[in-house]
Write a protein that holds these residues in place. Structure first.
Motif, PDB file in Angstrom:
ATOM      1  N   LYS A  79      45.861  44.714 -15.909  1.00 29.12           N
ATOM      2  CA  LYS A  79      46.514  43.560 -15.277  1.00 29.12           C
ATOM      3  C   LYS A  79      46.210  43.499 -13.780  1.00 29.12           C
ATOM      4  O   LYS A  79      45.824  42.459 -13.256  1.00 29.12           O
ATOM      5  CB  LYS A  79      48.037  43.622 -15.483  1.00 29.12           C
ATOM      6  CG  LYS A  79      48.470  43.664 -16.935  1.00 29.12           C
ATOM      7  CD  LYS A  79      49.985  43.657 -17.065  1.00 29.12           C
ATOM      8  CE  LYS A  79      50.678  44.883 -16.468  1.00 29.12           C
ATOM      9  NZ  LYS A  79      50.333  46.163 -17.115  1.00 29.12           N
ATOM     10  N   SER A  80      46.406  44.631 -13.099  1.00 31.68           N
ATOM     11  CA  SER A  80      46.182  44.620 -11.656  1.00 31.68           C
ATOM     12  C   SER A  80      44.706  44.416 -11.342  1.00 31.68           C
ATOM     13  O   SER A  80      44.363  43.721 -10.377  1.00 31.68           O
ATOM     14  CB  SER A  80      46.674  45.925 -11.029  1.00 31.68           C
ATOM     15  OG  SER A  80      48.071  46.032 -11.176  1.00 31.68           O
ATOM     16  N   THR A  81      43.845  45.004 -12.160  1.00 29.06           N
ATOM     17  CA  THR A  81      42.412  44.808 -11.936  1.00 29.06           C
ATOM     18  C   THR A  81      42.073  43.331 -12.043  1.00 29.06           C
ATOM     19  O   THR A  81      41.334  42.781 -11.209  1.00 29.06           O
ATOM     20  CB  THR A  81      41.597  45.611 -12.988  1.00 29.06           C
ATOM     21  OG1 THR A  81      42.038  46.968 -12.947  1.00 29.06           O
ATOM     22  CG2 THR A  81      40.112  45.542 -12.709  1.00 29.06           C
ATOM     23  N   ALA A 134      50.911  37.312  -7.934  1.00 27.76           N
ATOM     24  CA  ALA A 134      52.067  38.209  -7.817  1.00 27.76           C
ATOM     25  C   ALA A 134      51.937  39.323  -8.856  1.00 27.76           C
ATOM     26  O   ALA A 134      51.906  39.057 -10.053  1.00 27.76           O
ATOM     27  CB  ALA A 134      53.355  37.414  -8.029  1.00 27.76           C
ATOM     28  N   ASP A 135      51.835  40.553  -8.378  1.00 29.55           N
ATOM     29  CA  ASP A 135      51.644  41.708  -9.272  1.00 29.55           C
ATOM     30  C   ASP A 135      52.967  42.447  -9.435  1.00 29.55           C
ATOM     31  O   ASP A 135      53.359  43.214  -8.573  1.00 29.55           O
ATOM     32  CB  ASP A 135      50.571  42.638  -8.683  1.00 29.55           C
ATOM     33  CG  ASP A 135      50.102  43.678  -9.700  1.00 29.55           C
ATOM     34  OD1 ASP A 135      50.773  43.845 -10.735  1.00 29.55           O
ATOM     35  OD2 ASP A 135      49.067  44.319  -9.448  1.00 29.55           O
ATOM     36  N   GLU A 136      53.650  42.185 -10.517  1.00 33.16           N
ATOM     37  CA  GLU A 136      54.967  42.760 -10.795  1.00 33.16           C
ATOM     38  C   GLU A 136      55.910  42.642  -9.594  1.00 33.16           C
ATOM     39  O   GLU A 136      56.465  43.647  -9.142  1.00 33.16           O
ATOM     40  CB  GLU A 136      54.819  44.232 -11.212  1.00 33.16           C
ATOM     41  CG  GLU A 136      53.722  44.412 -12.244  1.00 33.16           C
ATOM     42  CD  GLU A 136      54.083  45.402 -13.339  1.00 33.16           C
ATOM     43  OE1 GLU A 136      55.287  45.569 -13.596  1.00 33.16           O
ATOM     44  OE2 GLU A 136      53.174  45.975 -13.936  1.00 33.16           O
ATOM     45  N   PRO A 137      56.128  41.426  -9.107  1.00 33.54           N
ATOM     46  CA  PRO A 137      56.922  41.273  -7.881  1.00 33.54           C
ATOM     47  C   PRO A 137      58.385  41.631  -8.071  1.00 33.54           C
ATOM     48  O   PRO A 137      59.092  41.819  -7.090  1.00 33.54           O
ATOM     49  CB  PRO A 137      56.771  39.781  -7.552  1.00 33.54           C
ATOM     50  CG  PRO A 137      56.533  39.127  -8.867  1.00 33.54           C
ATOM     51  CD  PRO A 137      55.733  40.111  -9.671  1.00 33.54           C
TER      52      PRO A 137
HETATM   53 MG    MG Z   1      49.288  47.267 -12.325  1.00 34.69          MG
END
Ligand code: MG
Ligand code: ADP
Length: 400
Positions: free
Chosen positions: A62-64, A183-186
């Motif tokens: 996901k973050s990638t 937004a990455d797991e905000p």
């Molecule tokens: Mg991540």
């Protein structure tokens, strides 16, 4: 830079239609040493005004995905187009410019500068965009009003609650007027009441026209988005319905390749984030001196490490790229302008020595010294014959 005709991959759209805002075509990303790719043939088309939730287990990519979309990381296969322009062919400077124009980032940790005022934090990204001073104040103020923090302008960020700090992080992104918020797991560090508030703000931004891509673990939060993309082992699938906690990947639909979900792989071996960057991040979070924090941040701006990354926080997957650039930057000289709190500095001022010593002690700083800056108004050219004594020099070091 190359421009690829949009119609080639999206025959349903008229060939004269504007290109998609963001488009991944068969994007792959394989980190050195990893046993499987973090992204595997990812196709995704994002249109202006989309609100997309991205869900998937830990380590699924996901973050990638978000870092590739936000130009924090480069794919090593496929093409990534922004407004129809292929970003993979762009140099770093062009990617930096595009990133600061198009994207605003919000991470799980707010990465606010605790010792700085709320208003200063909100204006950080505007430095990168070289927005003039007076306009920075106005735009930061507007963004803070929007996030319900307009009454806390002068408060130091460390005095805010966790929920408020995350709203400040969103305001910092909003102030740059991004077309896309990534937004990455905000809400990953927030209780459910504060999570709700943060998501409401993201929805409001979306209602005002901002495109939002939101990574979340929480199916209830994902359900609020219009499109739902699931990622597993680096493979994207999109389902029309909102995900449930146990949802398997749905059939492919708009914009996402209809790949079959694979059987689960063994757990990820963990991040191989470089020790170099960890040092820098540790230094940033453990330093108690406001001055040194500011210096580190400014140094990051000065060497152009995707300046916006520094202004909004360092995401984990971006670390490899950032650390490579830090290493390259280590060969550079970085000039740090001291805060002009009390005007001129005497060359004998022992703060100069102390600052140099502190700077030299930072990780990866090879040497630190002072530069004297002489303004044209103070400089005087004199001519003297070889047998005359040299004119006495009067030199004051200026802090700027
Ligand atoms: Mg991540
Ligand atoms: P998620 O955000 O879904 O938890 P990530 O995108 O962070 O997943 O990671 C996907 C995979 O890539 C994981 O296996 C992770 O260990 C690996 N990975 C991520 N970043 C790096 C990196 N900088 N170096 C090596 N491997 C990485």
């Amino acid at each position: 830079m190359s421009t690829v005709p949009h119609a080639a991959v999206d025959p349903g759209r008229r060939s004269d239609a504007p290109p998609a805002l963001l488009e991944l075509r068969g994007v792959g990303k394989h980190f050195a040493g990893a046993d499987r790719p973090a992204l595997d043939g990812a196709d995704l088309t994002v249109h202006e005004g989309d609100f997309i939730a991205i869900v998937g287990p830990s380590g699924s990519g996901k973050s990638t995905l978000l870092n590739v979309l936000g130009l924090l990381d480069r794919p090593d296969a496929g093409a990534y187009l922004v407004d129809g322009k292929d970003t993979t062919a762009m140099g770093e400077a062009e990617r930096d410019r595009l990133r600061s124009r198009v994207f605003g980032f919000v991470f799980q940790s707010s990465h606010v500068l605790g010792d700085e005022a709320v208003s200063t934090n909100a204006a950080l990204g505007l430095r990168i965009q070289r927005v003039p001073w007076d306009e920075r104040d106005v735009r930061a103020g507007e963004a803070l009003d929007l996030l319900g923090l307009g009454h806390r302008l002068g408060t130091r960020a460390k005095l805010l609650s966790g929920g408020e700090r995350q709203r400040l992080a969103i305001a910092r992104a909003v102030a740059t007027r991004p077309r896309v918020i990534l937004a990455d797991e905000p809400t990953g560090n927030l209780d459910s009441a504060n999570s709700r508030i943060v998501i409401e703000h993201l929805r409001e931004l979306h209602a005002r026209g901002t495109t939002v891509l939101l990574i979340t673990h929480d199916p209830a939060i994902a359900a609020q988005a219009d499109r739902h993309v699931r990622i597993e082992d680096g493979v994207l699938t999109e389902s029309r319905s909102a995900p449930t906690p146990s949802a398997a990947a749905g059939p492919g639909s708009r914009g996402v390749a209809a790949k079959e979900a694979r059987p689960p792989s063994p757990p990820a071996s963990g991040h191989r984030a470089s020790a170099l960057l960890d040092d820098a991040v540790d230094a940033l979070s453990s330093l108690s001196s406001r001055f040194l924090r500011t210096v580190l941040l400014m140094a990051a701006f000065a060497v152009g490490i995707g300046g916006l990354v520094a202004s909004v926080g360092l995401s984990q997957t971006a670390t490899a790229q950032v650390s490579a650039r830090l290493t390259a930057a280590a060969l550079d000289e970085v000039v740090v302008n001291l805060p002009a709190d009390d005007g001129l500095l005497d060359p004998d001022d022992d703060r100069l020595t102390r600052w140099s010593t502190d700077l030299a002690a930072l990780p990866h700083v090879q040497a630190a010294g002072h530069l004297a800056e002489i303004s044209p108004a103070d400089a005087r050219i004199t001519r003297s014959a070889p047998d005359e004594p040299e004119p006495a020099a009067a030199l004051t070091l200026a802090s700027s």
